[in-house]
Design an enzyme around this catalytic site. Structure first.
Site, PDB file in Angstrom:
ATOM      1  N   ASP A 240       0.614  -1.039   0.016  1.00 63.89           N
ATOM      2  CA  ASP A 240       0.423   0.159  -0.053  1.00 63.89           C
ATOM      3  C   ASP A 240       1.035   1.270  -0.546  1.00 63.89           C
ATOM      4  O   ASP A 240       2.300   0.702  -0.922  1.00 63.89           O
ATOM      5  CB  ASP A 240      -1.000  -0.480   0.653  1.00 63.89           C
ATOM      6  CG  ASP A 240      -2.430   1.166   0.720  1.00 63.89           C
ATOM      7  OD1 ASP A 240      -2.363   1.756   0.987  1.00 63.89           O
ATOM      8  OD2 ASP A 240      -3.037   0.496   0.675  1.00 63.89           O
TER       9      ASP A 240
ATOM     10  N   HIS B  13      -2.888   6.076   3.857  1.00 62.97           N
ATOM     11  CA  HIS B  13      -3.889   5.092   3.539  1.00 62.97           C
ATOM     12  C   HIS B  13      -3.151   3.213   4.302  1.00 62.97           C
ATOM     13  O   HIS B  13      -4.205   2.954   5.018  1.00 62.97           O
ATOM     14  CB  HIS B  13      -3.821   5.096   2.105  1.00 62.97           C
ATOM     15  CG  HIS B  13      -5.144   3.938   1.572  1.00 62.97           C
ATOM     16  ND1 HIS B  13      -5.058   2.650   1.638  1.00 62.97           N
ATOM     17  CD2 HIS B  13      -6.474   3.984   1.249  1.00 62.97           C
ATOM     18  CE1 HIS B  13      -5.973   2.046   0.802  1.00 62.97           C
ATOM     19  NE2 HIS B  13      -6.721   3.058   0.885  1.00 62.97           N
TER      20      HIS B  13
ATOM     21  N   SER C  94     -10.962  -0.684   0.886  1.00 60.78           N
ATOM     22  CA  SER C  94      -9.217  -0.761   1.453  1.00 60.78           C
ATOM     23  C   SER C  94      -9.437  -1.266   3.019  1.00 60.78           C
ATOM     24  O   SER C  94      -8.217  -2.356   3.126  1.00 60.78           O
ATOM     25  CB  SER C  94      -9.126   0.357   1.138  1.00 60.78           C
ATOM     26  OG  SER C  94      -8.594   0.887  -0.018  1.00 60.78           O
TER      27      SER C  94
END
Length: 513
Positions: free
Chosen positions: A203, A270, A471
């Site tokens: 990621d 994220h 996600s």
């Protein structure tokens, strides 16, 4: 929180009435330009005569993925270059090398103009190569080894907002935007263990400091919750072929995109948010963080493939007895793309990388995407593809609201394996994130040496946030599966068959709960 499984085995179901642009994320022009990206819209592009019209996708217009067998064989490479030359484009592959030697099976040739004969466009080039009917024509065998490189998008936030965040107060928004919060409950303690299950998360990376978890490099051989890989990131940066900043450092950053607005980048934090979810639900695992996603949420297909093969190489090395290798027990992915193939059957090499991991007994858990579409989103949709015998499961994960209904933003379809909570989650966020958005009201306190103000929408100094997306459903599903594996009491496996059997037994127990 819980895991809800589909009541059928994942499968692909053709939808001839589908909107051809369904599932294609909306990105700003500046984001596309930053990565050399272009939207393939079926009604606006060249297509091969006699072939079905493509469906929408996003690709890098001046790059191709080419099998290494074409590049290494001088005669075949010369055939390809000769076929490209009449189109007005040139292939400059000498500067592009595999990130993972021997396993990448692709190169990334750079396309450029040759005079004013043609605009540089990888899709148009592929169509011309397929319709040539002269001495420069390529065989079908060679053509199958030349493909688009897709831009992959991280599955967070709210669709239809061109890379930004939805207004928090807008009740019509499909998802809840990223906002700062404080965490009252402490993180669960970690047990001292001789052998931890390890999960690779590909990621945006993690910050090198956060109060919720400690971080070390894999060469330091420390029992930290997060382990990063400076050597892999350096190699990724060395081979970067993008106008965007290279991902040569494992830490998330910079905080802001290179604009004058000063807002926190759309996907900054994220990876940290994903790490925090794993830390809350499965604290005794170890997270192996590989940074392959930029802070605007985009990843390059060839770099994701390279990272997957890097992980698979480490697994194989551990099983050969290499004490320096760094194996994992699971892989979590939160990015993906929709393929231009009308039958939703992607070509290229990302499927080979996913199937290689599954064949090694390593489960792959992937987010199903946030485009409110039933169109297969890859690599998650590989859950609906057949696997080799004794392979570990590939799980595609959609998102639930806190009330257990499917989130409006979540993709769904017969190719989705299961659903986990993915809306309104609280998790870790980089403390250094602070943007230009200001509180609606602010005044000096009459008592304390500080201000009175309304909620600052992008001051994340608390280190926590609320966010939404498939996600974040994916690491939750992975955490449940990791905990089920732990409950089996089988931490050591010697080969792919044992590892796969362990994963399937844990998955069976989860489904029966």
């Amino acid at each position: 929180m819980r895991l809800v499984f589909a009541d059928h085995e994942p499968h692909l179901k053709p939808n001839p009435r589908r909107d051809h642009m369904s599932g294609v994320p909306e990105l700003s022009y500046s984001t596309l330009d930053r990565h050399g990206g272009r939207v393939l819209a079926p009604g606006q592009v060249m297509r091969t005569a006699g072939q079905s019209a493509p469906v929408g996708t996003i690709y890098r217009y001046d790059r191709l993925l080419v099998d290494e067998s074409v590049i290494h064989d001088s005669e075949t490479r010369e055939q390809l270059e000769k076929a490209i030359r009449p189109t007005g484009m040139l292939m400059e592959s000498q500067a592009a090398r595999s990130i993972v030697p021997g396993q990448g099976s692709y190169r990334v040739p750079v396309l450029s103009n040759h005079g004013d004969q043609a605009a540089v466009d990888a899709w148009s080039l592929l169509q011309r190569l397929r319709t040539m009917n002269d001495e420069t024509s390529l065989s079908g065998e060679i053509l199958d080894k030349v493909r688009l490189e897709h831009l992959m998008i991280c599955s967070k936030g709210n669709p239809g907002v061109s890379g930004g965040e939805p207004p928090v107060a807008d009740s019509r928004a499909f998802g809840l935007g990223r906002i700062p919060v404080d965490m009252v409950n402490p993180m669960p303690s970690r047990k001292q263990l001789d052998r931890r299950l390890r999960v690779a998360v590909l990621d945006t990376g993690v910050p090198n400091r956060h109060p919720a978890f400690d971080v070390s490099d894999r060469t330091e051989d420390e029992d930290t919750f997060v382990v990063v890989d400076h050597a892999f990131q350096a190699k990724l940066g060395e081979h970067s072929d993008s106008p965007a900043a290279p991902l040569d450092d494992p830490w998330e950053g910079p905080v802001h995109e290179p604009t004058l607005i000063g807002e926190v980048a759309s996907h900054y934090g994220h990876g940290t948010f994903m790490a925090g979810l794993l830390r809350q639900i499965s604290p005794d695992v170890q997270l192996y963080s590989l940074r392959v996603v930029h802070n605007d949420g985009l990843a390059y297909e060839h770099e994701v493939i390279a990272a997957l093969h890097h992980v698979a190489d480490q697994v194989e090395a551990v099983r050969r007895g290499d004490s320096e290798a760094f194996g994992v027990d699971m892989v979590v992915l939160a990015m993906g793309y929709v393929d231009e193939s009308p039958d939703d059957q992607p070509g290229g090499w990302i499927g080979e990388a996913v199937h290689r991991l599954a064949g090694l007994g390593i489960p792959v858990v992937a987010a199903a995407g946030n485009q409110s579409s039933d169109r297969p989103f890859y690599p998650a949709a590989f859950a609906a593809h057949s696997q080799v015998e004794n392979a570990a499961p590939v799980l595609s994960v959609g998102a639930l609201n806190p009330n257990r209904h499917i989130a409006m933003f979540s993709n769904e379809g017969p190719w989705v394996s299961c659903y986990a909570t993915g809306a309104g989650l609280v998790s870790t966020y980089p403390c250094e994130a602070k943007g230009s958005r200001m509180p609606d009201r602010r005044a000096k306190s009459s008592i304390l040496n500080r201000h009175r103000e309304s909620h600052d929408p992008d001051d994340f100094s608390s280190g926590f946030a609320v966010w939404s997306g498939t996600s974040f459903a994916a690491p939750l599903a992975a955490a449940f599966l990791l905990n089920a594996i732990t409950d089996l009491g089988v931490t050591e496996v010697d080969d792919a068959i044992q590892a796969s059997a362990r994963a399937h037994e844990a998955l069976k127990r989860l489904k029966s709960r």
